[in-house]
Scaffold this active site. Sequence first.
Site, PDB file in Angstrom:
ATOM      1  N   GLY A 106       0.818  -1.204   0.000  1.00 28.59           N
ATOM      2  CA  GLY A 106       0.000   0.000   0.000  1.00 28.59           C
ATOM      3  C   GLY A 106       0.852   1.254   0.000  1.00 28.59           C
ATOM      4  N   GLY A 108       1.650   5.327   0.975  1.00 28.42           N
ATOM      5  CA  GLY A 108       1.685   6.001   2.266  1.00 28.42           C
ATOM      6  C   GLY A 108       3.000   5.839   2.983  1.00 28.42           C
ATOM      7  CG  HIS A 109       4.346   2.561   3.748  1.00 28.87           C
ATOM      8  ND1 HIS A 109       4.047   2.749   5.077  1.00 28.87           N
ATOM      9  CD2 HIS A 109       3.468   1.637   3.285  1.00 28.87           C
ATOM     10  CE1 HIS A 109       3.037   1.950   5.412  1.00 28.87           C
ATOM     11  NE2 HIS A 109       2.658   1.275   4.343  1.00 28.87           N
ATOM     12  CG  ASP A 162       0.975  -6.389   1.954  1.00 32.35           C
ATOM     13  OD1 ASP A 162       1.383  -5.630   1.071  1.00 32.35           O
ATOM     14  OD2 ASP A 162       0.319  -5.997   2.943  1.00 32.35           O
ATOM     15  CG  HIS A 165       0.062  -0.685   7.742  1.00 31.21           C
ATOM     16  ND1 HIS A 165       0.758  -1.857   7.902  1.00 31.21           N
ATOM     17  CD2 HIS A 165       0.122  -0.385   6.421  1.00 31.21           C
ATOM     18  CE1 HIS A 165       1.207  -2.269   6.726  1.00 31.21           C
ATOM     19  NE2 HIS A 165       0.834  -1.386   5.809  1.00 31.21           N
TER      20      HIS A 165
END
Length: 329
Positions: free
Chosen positions: A55, A57-58, A111, A220
Amino acid sequence: MQKILNNPRRVVEEMLQGYLKCHPDLVTRTDNPKVFVRKTERTETGKVGIVSGGGMGHFPAFIGYVKPAMLDAVALGEIFKAPPAEIFLDAFREADKGRGVVCVHGNYELDNASVTEAMCMARQEGLLVRHVVANDDIASFQGKCRSKARGLAGEVLLWKIAGAAAELRMDADTIVEVCERAMARTRSIGVGLSACIIPEVGEPNFNVIEGTMEFGIGHHGDPGLQTYKIRKANEIADLMMEALLKDFDMCGGREVVVMVSGLGGSTQMELYILFNRISDILRNKNIRVFRSYVGNYFTSLDMNGATVTLLQPDEEIKKLLMYKEAFCL
């Protein structure tokens, strides 16, 4: 929420468009808008393809590591959401040049499920895909099986190791073996001083009370293992290193690679203050720092805080980490 945004629902799409326009020398798009490949990957032959994904956002993970001697392709999901299996499969197809693919990804349920399904579909097409799971977060396996641990910033070091091994024309089995050996020698811990805000939601996804910090935070936006009153930087470093060194059971004279990664909201200044204490702790224990990295390597949107990663390298891992050292993480 005060952010530089247009439409909160199009954050990932617009960010990827901007990144592609800024770095056309490094990354190119594919027919799948959530799969990006290294610019030279489509013409390069004779090597195993290295893939990761997860995902968004990292940042800079994952697309920021589509670079020489690191990742050849990435599969991208929405913020904090695993890409579906079909996206990973397209990334495998793009990265394959006849010697198979190794996928290095974090140890998260969705994942894992997507990668496993994509590997099954790839096998039906005759495509060899192996995978390595990053599970370096000590906060998530205390008293449990290591296989249940989450991945933290140690995954970045695996991408460097795997990418170098692939460029040196190691085969897929050898790359998997050296990456698994490296991960067995890697431990990470995180501290969060604030929660993060998912743009589409517009508010923090949990609450960090003013004057406190979460010890053992994940990537997260999930709470930590323990809540402490906020402490000075040296005391935070002491807590983190005590946990890491206790788990490692290290003796004097060992060497380590140190990575201090910001979570997105803390300044570089704060990260170097943290590293200053970490370096002193290691020196006092007669542990040599072989390589050190300080910066935002694997973030969690705008969360304040940091992760600390230690890797005990053997001679082969050292050589792979130093391969094309002019390239900086």
